[in-house]
Each structure stands twice: as C-alpha cells, then as structure tokens.
Design an enzyme around this catalytic site. Structure first.
Site, PDB file in Angstrom:
ATOM      1  N   LYS A  11      27.824  46.375 -47.177  1.00  0.00           N
ATOM      2  CA  LYS A  11      26.830  46.054 -46.145  1.00  0.00           C
ATOM      3  C   LYS A  11      27.317  46.388 -44.731  1.00  0.00           C
ATOM      4  O   LYS A  11      28.513  46.621 -44.511  1.00  0.00           O
ATOM      5  CB  LYS A  11      26.460  44.569 -46.273  1.00  0.00           C
ATOM      6  N   TYR A  51      14.640  44.549 -50.782  1.00  0.00           N
ATOM      7  CA  TYR A  51      14.696  43.086 -50.795  1.00  0.00           C
ATOM      8  C   TYR A  51      13.306  42.441 -50.914  1.00  0.00           C
ATOM      9  O   TYR A  51      13.136  41.276 -50.557  1.00  0.00           O
ATOM     10  CB  TYR A  51      15.416  42.578 -49.540  1.00  0.00           C
ATOM     11  N   ASN A 114      27.397  39.138 -45.508  1.00  0.00           N
ATOM     12  CA  ASN A 114      28.361  38.807 -46.558  1.00  0.00           C
ATOM     13  C   ASN A 114      28.927  40.027 -47.294  1.00  0.00           C
ATOM     14  O   ASN A 114      29.343  39.950 -48.444  1.00  0.00           O
ATOM     15  CB  ASN A 114      27.769  37.777 -47.524  1.00  0.00           C
ATOM     16  N   HIS A 117      26.506  43.710 -51.724  1.00  0.00           N
ATOM     17  CA  HIS A 117      25.401  43.402 -52.639  1.00  0.00           C
ATOM     18  C   HIS A 117      25.790  43.845 -54.034  1.00  0.00           C
ATOM     19  O   HIS A 117      26.392  44.906 -54.194  1.00  0.00           O
ATOM     20  CB  HIS A 117      24.122  44.151 -52.248  1.00  0.00           C
ATOM     21  N   GLU A 128      17.420  49.283 -59.153  1.00  0.00           N
ATOM     22  CA  GLU A 128      18.074  49.486 -57.852  1.00  0.00           C
ATOM     23  C   GLU A 128      18.798  50.837 -57.801  1.00  0.00           C
ATOM     24  O   GLU A 128      18.739  51.543 -56.786  1.00  0.00           O
ATOM     25  CB  GLU A 128      19.039  48.326 -57.586  1.00  0.00           C
TER      26      GLU A 128
HETATM   27  P1  ADP Z   1      23.125  37.605 -53.574  1.00  0.00           P
HETATM   28  O1  ADP Z   1      23.312  38.756 -52.594  1.00  0.00           O
HETATM   29  O2  ADP Z   1      24.403  36.844 -53.795  1.00  0.00           O
HETATM   30  O3  ADP Z   1      22.463  38.030 -54.869  1.00  0.00           O
HETATM   31  P2  ADP Z   1      20.547  36.459 -52.796  1.00  0.00           P
HETATM   32  O4  ADP Z   1      19.929  37.449 -53.741  1.00  0.00           O
HETATM   33  O5  ADP Z   1      20.177  35.024 -52.939  1.00  0.00           O
HETATM   34  O6  ADP Z   1      22.141  36.548 -52.856  1.00  0.00           O
HETATM   35  O7  ADP Z   1      20.223  36.874 -51.299  1.00  0.00           O
HETATM   36  C1  ADP Z   1      20.213  38.223 -50.900  1.00  0.00           C
HETATM   37  C2  ADP Z   1      20.912  38.338 -49.568  1.00  0.00           C
HETATM   38  O8  ADP Z   1      20.140  37.658 -48.561  1.00  0.00           O
HETATM   39  C3  ADP Z   1      22.292  37.676 -49.472  1.00  0.00           C
HETATM   40  O9  ADP Z   1      23.336  38.456 -50.009  1.00  0.00           O
HETATM   41  C4  ADP Z   1      22.431  37.483 -47.981  1.00  0.00           C
HETATM   42  O10 ADP Z   1      22.782  38.704 -47.315  1.00  0.00           O
HETATM   43  C5  ADP Z   1      21.009  37.099 -47.590  1.00  0.00           C
HETATM   44  N1  ADP Z   1      20.840  35.640 -47.591  1.00  0.00           N
HETATM   45  C6  ADP Z   1      20.769  34.828 -48.675  1.00  0.00           C
HETATM   46  N2  ADP Z   1      20.631  33.532 -48.319  1.00  0.00           N
HETATM   47  C7  ADP Z   1      20.603  33.524 -46.954  1.00  0.00           C
HETATM   48  C8  ADP Z   1      20.476  32.491 -45.958  1.00  0.00           C
HETATM   49  N3  ADP Z   1      20.359  31.204 -46.308  1.00  0.00           N
HETATM   50  N4  ADP Z   1      20.511  32.864 -44.652  1.00  0.00           N
HETATM   51  C9  ADP Z   1      20.621  34.157 -44.287  1.00  0.00           C
HETATM   52  N5  ADP Z   1      20.748  35.186 -45.181  1.00  0.00           N
HETATM   53  C10 ADP Z   1      20.746  34.876 -46.484  1.00  0.00           C
HETATM   54 MG    MG Z   2      20.557  38.756 -55.223  1.00  0.00          MG
END
Ligand code: ADP
Ligand code: MG
Length: 140
Positions: A11, A51, A114, A117, A128
């Site tokens: 990312k 997304y 974070n 992905h 994807e």
């Molecule tokens: P993952 O990437 O671990 O599969 P999710 O699919 O739940 O997590 O969420 C997609 C992405 O959205 C996350 O990796 C993060 O970048 C963002 N995200 C998730 N939860 C939050 C939040 N509470 N606040 C801001 N960004 C978030």
């Molecule tokens: Mg996810």
C-alpha cells in the site's frame, strides 16, 4: 502451479517509505513466491471498484483517498494455502493487534495505513488477480 495463489497490494504508506523490498523479503521468507508484480498509481475508479464491498463503511472515502495517494505494488503470490498463509504473514488489520514478525506489526502506521492487502478467500483472490493481471503476466 505449486499450491494456490493470492492477490497482494503493497500500500501507499509502504511505497512512500521505500519498503517494497523489505516487505517482499517478509513475503519470501514466509514461503510464498512473487509470481507477478507491477507498480502502479491506482485511479479513483480502480480503488472504488476494488474496495466496493466496503462502500457503505464510514472509512470508505478515506480508504479510496489513501489508496490513490501514492504508488502501490500489485502482486500475485503463490504457495501452499496462499490465501491463509499470506493473511498470517500480513497479520491483523489493526497493527496494534498484529503478531510479532508480521508485515503489519513491523511496518503499518495505523488501521487504515496498514502497508499490505491480501485476499480473504480463494474466490476473491481469483477476482482480484483478474482486476490487475492477465494470464500471461503471471509466471510461476
Ligand atoms: P483487511 O485488509 O485486513 O482484509 P478489511 O477488509 O476489513 O481488512 O478492510 C480493508 C481495509 O480498509 C483495511 O486493510 C484498512 O486499510 C481499511 N480499514 C479497515 N478498517 C478501518 C477503520 N476502522 N478505519 C480506517 N480504515 C480501515
Ligand atoms: Mg479484507
């Protein structure tokens, strides 16, 4: 193919800090092979489409803005149980909850920024991967 495949994105928070190689080392040390890789600047349309499952979440706008803020590296990873293996290598979504040695524990800044992905199922991995790569781009 040796095992299965998953889709990965390094990312913007990570590319901005020049961490592509460091993250690729964690991926390779974790037993996955990078069988396709390209650095791109995501468009709004690409980020919103990618997304779309989160479009009703409060953080959706922030997430699209973040994903288009700097280059990303899109990847196809291959290995035994690639989807689950990569979720383990990445660690929990929130870096505060991520296990030691995971990409998110090592590098993530916040729950939003974070660093990585990874697909959450074999079905979504296939969808994807097809959004960013054609079959001839992937050399296992
Ligand atoms: P993952 O990437 O671990 O599969 P999710 O699919 O739940 O997590 O969420 C997609 C992405 O959205 C996350 O990796 C993060 O970048 C963002 N995200 C998730 N939860 C939050 C939040 N509470 N606040 C801001 N960004 C978030
Ligand atoms: Mg996810």
């Amino acid at each position: 193919m040796a095992g299965s495949r998953t889709f990965s994105i390094i990312k913007p928070d990570a590319t901005a800090r020049n961490l592509t190689g460091a993250i690729n080392k964690v991926i390779e040390d974790g037993g996955l092979r990078i069988v396709a890789q390209r650095r791109i600047k995501m468009t709004n349309e690409q980020a919103e489409g990618f997304y779309a499952v989160h479009k009703d979440r409060p953080f959706f706008g922030e997430l699209v803005e973040f994903m288009t803020s700097a280059p990303v590296v899109v990847q196809v990873l291959e290995g035994e149980n690639a989807v689950l293996r990569y979720r383990d290598i990445m660690g929990a979504t929130n870096p505060a909850e991520a296990a030691d040695g995971t990409i998110r524990k090592l590098f993530a800044k916040t729950i939003g920024e974070n660093s990585a992905h990874g697909s959450d199922s074999d079905e979504n991995a296939e969808i994807e991967i097809a959004q960013f790569f054609s079959a001839e781009d992937i050399v296992g």
